[in-house]
Design an enzyme around this catalytic site. Sequence first.
Site, mmCIF file in Angstrom:
data_model
loop_
_atom_site.group_PDB
_atom_site.id
_atom_site.type_symbol
_atom_site.label_atom_id
_atom_site.label_comp_id
_atom_site.label_asym_id
_atom_site.label_seq_id
_atom_site.Cartn_x
_atom_site.Cartn_y
_atom_site.Cartn_z
ATOM 1 C CB SER A 24 25.047 19.849 23.478
ATOM 2 O OG SER A 24 24.338 20.740 22.739
ATOM 3 C CG ASN A 111 12.754 24.911 23.850
ATOM 4 O OD1 ASN A 111 13.992 24.752 23.974
ATOM 5 N ND2 ASN A 111 12.045 25.637 24.985
ATOM 6 C CG HIS A 157 15.169 -27.021 29.981
ATOM 7 N ND1 HIS A 157 14.374 -26.125 31.247
ATOM 8 C CD2 HIS A 157 13.937 -27.660 29.569
ATOM 9 C CE1 HIS A 157 13.157 -26.265 31.011
ATOM 10 N NE2 HIS A 157 12.754 -27.160 29.937
ATOM 11 C CB SER A 278 44.818 -16.750 21.678
ATOM 12 O OG SER A 278 45.890 -16.727 22.653
ATOM 13 C CE LYS A 284 41.271 -19.520 23.415
ATOM 14 N NZ LYS A 284 40.057 -19.999 23.994
ATOM 15 C CG ASN A 286 39.461 -16.742 20.937
ATOM 16 O OD1 ASN A 286 39.234 -18.042 21.253
ATOM 17 N ND2 ASN A 286 40.703 -16.111 21.701
ATOM 18 C CE1 TYR A 318 15.128 21.160 25.402
ATOM 19 C CE2 TYR A 318 16.022 22.669 26.839
ATOM 20 C CZ TYR A 318 16.289 21.620 26.130
ATOM 21 O OH TYR A 318 17.459 21.503 25.972
ATOM 22 C CE LYS A 326 20.366 16.935 20.998
ATOM 23 N NZ LYS A 326 19.541 17.382 22.188
HETATM 24 N N1 ARG Z 1 20.974 21.881 23.074
HETATM 25 C C1 ARG Z 1 19.742 21.973 23.217
HETATM 26 C C2 ARG Z 1 19.295 20.375 23.530
HETATM 27 O O1 ARG Z 1 19.892 19.870 22.762
HETATM 28 C C3 ARG Z 1 19.013 22.727 22.584
HETATM 29 C C4 ARG Z 1 17.558 23.289 22.962
HETATM 30 C C5 ARG Z 1 18.130 24.342 24.029
HETATM 31 N N2 ARG Z 1 16.845 25.102 24.526
HETATM 32 C C6 ARG Z 1 16.962 25.812 25.622
HETATM 33 N N3 ARG Z 1 15.828 26.501 26.131
HETATM 34 N N4 ARG Z 1 18.183 26.075 26.402
HETATM 35 O O2 ARG Z 1 18.248 20.227 24.097
#
Ligand code: ARG
Length: 461
Positions: A24, A111, A157, A278, A284, A286, A318, A326
Site C-alpha cells: 500500500s 492494526n 419544476h 472551444s 464559446k 464554457n 481487522y 485509503k
Molecule cells: N497497510 C495496512 C493497512 O493499511 C496496515 C495494517 C496491516 N495489518 C496487518 N495485520 N497486515 O490496513
Amino acid sequence: MSNRMWGGRFATGPDAIMEEINASIDFDQRLWRQDIRGSLAHAAMLAATGILTQDDVDVIAKGLKGIEAEIEAGRFTFSRALEDIHMNIEGNLREQIGLAAGRLHTARSRNDQVATDMRLWVRDALDQLDEQVADLQLALAEKAEIYAGAVMPGFTHLQSAQPVTFGHHLLAYVEMLARDRSRLKDARERMNECPLGAAALAGTSFPIDRHMTAEALGFARPTANSLDSVSDRDFVLETLSAASICAMHLSRFAEEIVLWATPQFGFVKLSDKFSTGSSIMPQKRNPDAAELVRGKAGRIFGSLQGLLTMMKGLPLTYSKDMQEDKEGTFDAVQTLSLCLAATAGMVRDMQPDLKVMKKAAGLGYATATDLADWLVRVLKMPFRDAHHVTGRLVGVASAKGVGLEKLSLAEMQEVEPTITDAVFAVLGVEQSVKSRVSYGGTAPANVKRQAKRWLKQLAKD
Ligand code: ARG
C-alpha cells in the site's frame, strides 16, 4: 529473502504479484507525518511507563525525526518490499539506529497503528474542509449582501414560480453549507478517540498508558474496546458521507451556474479565469469548472459507496480488505477540497446581469400568486376561489400573449367584476419580492439582514 518484519516462519519471499497486490506504500505514504507523530507518542509513553529505557527512546525519537526531515526533503526512498508506510519507516529506522528500532513496536501492532494514523489524517482533513466550506460561505454571503434586492426568477419544476432575489438564492447555499459544516464537526467530535494501544486486537500485557498517548496526539480519550478500535472505519464513512452531501450541494449549485451562464438564460457571466474556450467554435465560453464540480461529485459518492461495500461483510476484527479504505478517502477529500476552491473562485468572480434576471423574473406569470393573495386580502375572497379567478385571468392574458399587468381593468372585471385598479400595484416583480416579509422570506430587507448576520457569524468562526 523473507520479510524482516514478519518473515520468521517464512522460507521465501513473496511472489511479485503478491507484493503488488499487498503493498500500500504507493498510496499510504501520505500518512508519513501521522505515522511518525504516532510513533513518537508511543515511544515517549513506553519510556514513561518504564517499558523501554529512556536511552533507547531517545535514540528512537532522534531517528524518527531524522526520517521526518528526509521525507520532508524528498530524499526518502519508499520501498514496495516493505509494504506500507509503517514498515517503511520502521525499516529505515533500523538502518539508521540499529537494534533499538525493533523495540518501538513493543505493545503495538500495525492494526492499531494504521487506525491511529488514519484518524489523525481524517481529523486534519475535516478541519481543512471546514475552513474551505467557511470560505465559500463567506464568498456567497458577501455577494448576497450586495445583491439582496436583485430580483430573479424563483423556480419550481424549473418553471417560473415566484420572483425571489439573487441574494436570497445565494444565502440558501450558505444555509446548506452551514449544515455541511455541522456534519463535519459532528464527525470530528465522534471520531476523536485514540485507538493506539489496542495492539493487534486484544490489547496488550505491557503496562501501557493509553491516556498518555491519546492526550499527546490531541484525542479526547482512548477508545474503550480494543476489538472495535482496530476494526471499524465508521469515522471514515461519516467523513465521506458528510463530504458526499456537501459535494451534492456544490453539484446542484454548479448545475445552476451552468444553466445561468447559457446565452438563453444569461443570468450570470463567469470570469475568463473560470471559463474555457472551444477549439473549433470561436464564440464559446464554457463553464468547465462548474461542470467539473458537478461531475466530480460522482467520484466522491463512489468513494463512500466503495467503502460501505468493502466493510459490510467483514467479521471482527481487522482484515486486509480494510487497507482499501485509503485511496477513495484521499481522493474524495482532495476532490472536495478542489471543488470548494473552484466554487469559491467562480462565486467571487461571477457577474450577474441584473436586467436580464429581472426581466426573466416576470416571465411565466410569476406574480400570479401575488394577484391571488390580493384577491384574498382586499376582496376577502377564500384563497381557493382567488386561485381559480387568477387562473382564469392568466388564461385570458396567455390567450392574448401578454403579461397580467398588460390586461385592462375592463378585461379583468369580465372575469371578476369586483376587481379594482389597485390590483396593478401587486403585479410587478419588485413589489412581489418586497411583500415576502415572512421570516425566512425573500423580501430584500430580510435578505440584507440575513446576509449581515452571516457575515458577522463567519467573521467569528
Ligand atoms: N497497510 C495496512 C493497512 O493499511 C496496515 C495494517 C496491516 N495489518 C496487518 N495485520 N497486515 O490496513
